[in-house]
Design a protein around this motif. Structure first.
Motif, PDB file in Angstrom:
ATOM      1  N   VAL A   1      35.470  55.002  30.828  1.00  0.00           N
ATOM      2  CA  VAL A   1      35.686  53.582  31.124  1.00  0.00           C
ATOM      3  C   VAL A   1      36.494  53.435  32.403  1.00  0.00           C
ATOM      4  CG1 VAL A   1      36.893  51.507  30.350  1.00  0.00           C
ATOM      5  CG2 VAL A   1      35.448  52.771  28.745  1.00  0.00           C
ATOM      6  N   GLU A   2      37.536  54.256  32.544  1.00  0.00           N
ATOM      7  CA  GLU A   2      38.369  54.191  33.748  1.00  0.00           C
ATOM      8  C   GLU A   2      37.570  54.565  34.996  1.00  0.00           C
ATOM      9  OE1 GLU A   2      41.759  56.636  33.132  1.00  0.00           O
ATOM     10  OE2 GLU A   2      42.495  55.514  31.383  1.00  0.00           O
ATOM     11  N   LYS A   3      36.737  55.598  34.883  1.00  0.00           N
ATOM     12  CA  LYS A   3      35.929  56.018  36.033  1.00  0.00           C
ATOM     13  C   LYS A   3      34.930  54.930  36.428  1.00  0.00           C
ATOM     14  CE  LYS A   3      36.220  60.989  35.119  1.00  0.00           C
ATOM     15  NZ  LYS A   3      35.473  62.215  34.738  1.00  0.00           N
ATOM     16  N   ALA A   4      34.325  54.302  35.416  1.00  0.00           N
ATOM     17  CA  ALA A   4      33.384  53.212  35.711  1.00  0.00           C
ATOM     18  C   ALA A   4      34.099  52.066  36.411  1.00  0.00           C
ATOM     19  CB  ALA A   4      32.724  52.721  34.423  1.00  0.00           C
ATOM     20  N   SER A   5      35.305  51.746  35.952  1.00  0.00           N
ATOM     21  CA  SER A   5      36.079  50.673  36.562  1.00  0.00           C
ATOM     22  C   SER A   5      36.444  51.005  38.001  1.00  0.00           C
ATOM     23  CB  SER A   5      37.349  50.420  35.746  1.00  0.00           C
ATOM     24  OG  SER A   5      38.144  49.429  36.341  1.00  0.00           O
ATOM     25  N   GLN A   6      36.825  52.261  38.251  1.00  0.00           N
ATOM     26  CA  GLN A   6      37.176  52.674  39.608  1.00  0.00           C
ATOM     27  C   GLN A   6      35.974  52.587  40.539  1.00  0.00           C
ATOM     28  OE1 GLN A   6      38.795  56.600  39.109  1.00  0.00           O
ATOM     29  NE2 GLN A   6      40.643  55.873  38.056  1.00  0.00           N
ATOM     30  N   ARG A   7      34.796  53.019  40.036  1.00  0.00           N
ATOM     31  CA  ARG A   7      33.581  52.967  40.856  1.00  0.00           C
ATOM     32  C   ARG A   7      33.222  51.524  41.209  1.00  0.00           C
ATOM     33  NH1 ARG A   7      30.271  55.136  37.461  1.00  0.00           N
ATOM     34  NH2 ARG A   7      30.390  57.266  38.239  1.00  0.00           N
ATOM     35  N   LEU A   8      33.279  50.648  40.202  1.00  0.00           N
ATOM     36  CA  LEU A   8      32.907  49.250  40.423  1.00  0.00           C
ATOM     37  C   LEU A   8      33.897  48.555  41.350  1.00  0.00           C
ATOM     38  CD1 LEU A   8      31.854  48.318  36.786  1.00  0.00           C
ATOM     39  CD2 LEU A   8      30.343  48.619  38.740  1.00  0.00           C
ATOM     40  N   ASN A   9      35.171  48.841  41.171  1.00  0.00           N
ATOM     41  CA  ASN A   9      36.177  48.201  42.027  1.00  0.00           C
ATOM     42  C   ASN A   9      36.092  48.704  43.469  1.00  0.00           C
ATOM     43  OD1 ASN A   9      37.225  46.649  39.942  1.00  0.00           O
ATOM     44  ND2 ASN A   9      38.690  48.224  39.312  1.00  0.00           N
ATOM     45  N   ARG A  10      35.735  49.987  43.635  1.00  0.00           N
ATOM     46  CA  ARG A  10      35.660  50.554  44.981  1.00  0.00           C
ATOM     47  C   ARG A  10      34.549  49.911  45.791  1.00  0.00           C
ATOM     48  NH1 ARG A  10      35.406  55.381  43.486  1.00  0.00           N
ATOM     49  NH2 ARG A  10      33.195  55.853  43.714  1.00  0.00           N
ATOM     50  N   TRP A  11      33.439  49.544  45.118  1.00  0.00           N
ATOM     51  CA  TRP A  11      32.286  48.968  45.812  1.00  0.00           C
ATOM     52  C   TRP A  11      32.186  47.455  45.639  1.00  0.00           C
ATOM     53  CZ3 TRP A  11      28.145  53.072  44.021  1.00  0.00           C
ATOM     54  CH2 TRP A  11      28.435  54.296  44.643  1.00  0.00           C
ATOM     55  N   PHE A  12      33.168  46.865  45.017  1.00  0.00           N
ATOM     56  CA  PHE A  12      33.095  45.431  44.737  1.00  0.00           C
ATOM     57  C   PHE A  12      33.273  44.613  46.018  1.00  0.00           C
ATOM     58  CE2 PHE A  12      35.175  41.377  43.686  1.00  0.00           C
ATOM     59  CZ  PHE A  12      34.238  40.846  42.807  1.00  0.00           C
ATOM     60  N   LEU A  13      32.447  43.586  46.137  1.00  0.00           N
ATOM     61  CA  LEU A  13      32.561  42.619  47.230  1.00  0.00           C
ATOM     62  C   LEU A  13      32.700  41.237  46.618  1.00  0.00           C
ATOM     63  CD1 LEU A  13      29.654  43.945  49.484  1.00  0.00           C
ATOM     64  CD2 LEU A  13      32.101  44.186  49.948  1.00  0.00           C
ATOM     65  N   ALA A  14      33.631  40.460  47.126  1.00  0.00           N
ATOM     66  CA  ALA A  14      33.829  39.109  46.586  1.00  0.00           C
ATOM     67  C   ALA A  14      32.564  38.293  46.787  1.00  0.00           C
ATOM     68  CB  ALA A  14      35.003  38.436  47.284  1.00  0.00           C
ATOM     69  N   PRO A  15      32.180  37.473  45.778  1.00  0.00           N
ATOM     70  CA  PRO A  15      30.975  36.647  45.922  1.00  0.00           C
ATOM     71  C   PRO A  15      31.128  35.658  47.062  1.00  0.00           C
ATOM     72  CG  PRO A  15      32.248  35.975  43.996  1.00  0.00           C
ATOM     73  CD  PRO A  15      32.865  37.247  44.498  1.00  0.00           C
ATOM     74  N   SER A  16      30.008  35.412  47.733  1.00  0.00           N
ATOM     75  CA  SER A  16      30.041  34.455  48.839  1.00  0.00           C
ATOM     76  C   SER A  16      30.212  33.039  48.313  1.00  0.00           C
ATOM     77  CB  SER A  16      28.735  34.554  49.645  1.00  0.00           C
ATOM     78  OG  SER A  16      27.613  34.306  48.808  1.00  0.00           O
ATOM     79  N   HIS A  17      30.515  32.124  49.197  1.00  0.00           N
ATOM     80  CA  HIS A  17      30.748  30.735  48.792  1.00  0.00           C
ATOM     81  C   HIS A  17      29.504  30.160  48.134  1.00  0.00           C
ATOM     82  CE1 HIS A  17      34.620  30.549  50.726  1.00  0.00           C
ATOM     83  NE2 HIS A  17      34.090  30.990  51.857  1.00  0.00           N
ATOM     84  N   GLY A  18      29.721  29.450  47.068  1.00  0.00           N
ATOM     85  CA  GLY A  18      28.609  28.836  46.349  1.00  0.00           C
ATOM     86  C   GLY A  18      27.955  29.747  45.348  1.00  0.00           C
TER      87      GLY A  18
END
Length: 482
Positions: free
Chosen positions: A460-477
């Motif tokens: 679970v921790e590894k999955a969270s780290q992977r997702l957070n590392r590649w996460f991009l904030a959603p664009s407006h709208g």
């Protein structure tokens, strides 16, 4: 409220049992929502390749043999690379959906398109130079020439693989792959109709058979693109994005490890078929072995559907941060697939002596297939377990580990044992088959041990780290949680 003293004494245990039944029922529904369309899609997609081979057989024996060589060697080669690389998208989209990073799924899909389109383009020369390659390995001139003609028609199919595999994994991660099941079924019917029209009625030969395949497969891809671009995936698709070109290298690395993992698995059977070609009475050996592989190939589409189910359920729960739910999903999936595997194993044991006549009219080939029926049944049982464990590995992102496991179990153990039993112990095709089973059995045991010993909280921790590392904030709208 308990009605009897026995109910009162056993009440907590009964509640526990009822609670377990409820959990199994809920998990089974989630599993079948993903697995059923995946099974339908795999059966019909594989059916298109098989029925095209059947129509080639009505064109001529040389055309049939040439098509069979391309399918067993070259298409399996390309399919293994592209399907394996696309399985990286299963990990990313499944975990992103569980973490409610919905908008990232569309970006992951576009990144996967870029990686796979480049990979497919690299593979194109193999299909352009098929004839010289076959001559180089000693095939007859006429067969090589016909195979070279057919292989050119497979180039559009290679690019079909790119979009078909990625779209299936993108949609099944969000449990919307029923549309793929419907589209795949429709494309199969279209393929049968066009093949009959082009080959039987219009006598178009190879262009007719291959043209029917291209039209039917790409009609499915066009339907999938219309579904996604047309607004039926509003949470996960917000249009093309320049972010798809960012962080490509980590996707490439995960895709390559995924490709190696699956290629080593898919090429295993092809190597064994080639080994059978060097035996005495090779024609009978190859015919019997290929019939058994065709039977297992049809049946394994069901466990491969559970592979998709295991991947999605494990990835979703890891992305959601629920380690216990991920473990429970693995147990339910394994038990369900094993039950179906036992059922089919018994059926093939009982009817093994007549199955071969669906593929051949030769009594000699039929006897050879019948002698392999026990091994066939055992293989089917093993195949009900192994794909589920592979799905668990993909869902958790263990592709590189499984690649090493496959290399060791299949190529260091399975193939040498098959060669020794076939050529030294004189067991012929049975020796090769036993060697194949030894490799699969060892791989299954190793994956079972890895799954059993896994610390799912750390996953679970590894999955969270992977997702957070590649996460991009959603664009407006675009709100990722809508």
């Amino acid at each position: 409220m308990y009605n009897t003293m026995e109910d009162k004494l056993l009440g907590p245990e009964k509640e526990c049992v009822m609670d377990l039944k409820g959990r199994v029922w809920i998990e089974s529904k989630k599993l079948w929502i993903v697995s059923t369309p995946a099974i339908i899609t795999r059966l019909t997609s594989f059916g298109i390749l098989v029925t095209t081979q059947s129509f080639m057989g009505h064109i001529g024996e040389t055309e049939l043999a040439a098509y069979a060589i391309i399918q067993i060697i070259f298409i399996r080669f390309a399919n293994g690379i592209l399907l394996g690389m696309a399985s990286a998208l299963e990990t990313l989209c499944g975990q992103a959906f569980g973490a409610q990073h919905y908008h990232m799924m569309g970006i992951y899909l576009q990144r996967s398109w870029l990686v796979l389109l480049a990979s497919a383009t690299i593979l194109v020369p193999v299909f352009i130079f098929t004839s010289p390659i076959l001559r180089l390995i000693g095939q007859e001139e006429e067969l090589s020439a016909v195979a070279g003609n057919i292989s050119i028609w497979f180039i559009p199919i290679i690019y079909y693989f790119v979009f078909s595999f990625t779209m299936q994994m993108y949609l099944q991660a969000q449990q919307k792959n029923m549309i793929i099941g419907w589209l795949s079924s429709i494309s199969f019917v279209v393929h049968l109709t066009l093949s009959w029209l082009f080959v039987y009625k219009l006598n178009l030969g190879i262009p007719g058979a291959m043209g029917a395949m291209i039209i039917s497969t790409w009609s499915m891809v066009i339907g999938e693109l219309i579904y996604v671009f047309g607004g039926w995936c509003p949470e996960t698709w917000s249009g093309f994005s320049m972010h798809a070109f960012a962080d490509i290298w980590p996707v490439v690395k995960l895709s390559v490890s995924s490709g190696v993992m699956l290629c080593l698995e898919l090429w295993y059977n092809a190597v064994l078929v080639l080994l059978a070609g060097y035996m005495k009475n090779a024609t009978i050996a190859i015919a019997a072995f290929s019939i058994c592989l065709n039977i297992t190939a049809w049946e394994i589409m069901i466990p491969l559907g559970f592979l998709s189910g295991a991947c999605v359920r494990v990835a979703n729960e890891l992305g959601n941060g629920d380690a216990e739910a991920a473990k429970f999903a693995v147990k339910v999936n394994l038990c369900t697939s094993m039950f179906i595997g036992v059922l089919f194993s018994v059926l093939f044991l009982v009817f093994g002596h007549v199955l071969s006549y669906a593929f051949t009219s030769s009594s000699e080939v039929a006897r050879a297939v019948s002698s392999l029926s026990t091994l066939l049944a055992l293989s089917i049982l093993l195949n009900s377990i192994q794909p589920v464990l592979t799905g668990v590995a993909i869902g958790a992102g263990w592709q590189s580990v499984v690649a090493y496991v496959n290399l060791g179990c299949y190529y260091i153990v399975g193939i040498p044992i098959g060669v020794l039993l076939a050529y030294v112990a004189k067991l012929d095709v049975r020796g090769i088959w036993i060697g194949m089973m030894c490799g699969v059995a060892l791989q299954t045991l190793v994956l079972l041990w890895i799954t059993w010993k896994t610390d799912w909280n750390s996953q679970v921790e590894k999955a969270s780290q992977r997702l957070n590392r590649w996460f991009l904030a959603p664009s407006h709208g675009n709100d990722e949680n809508t």
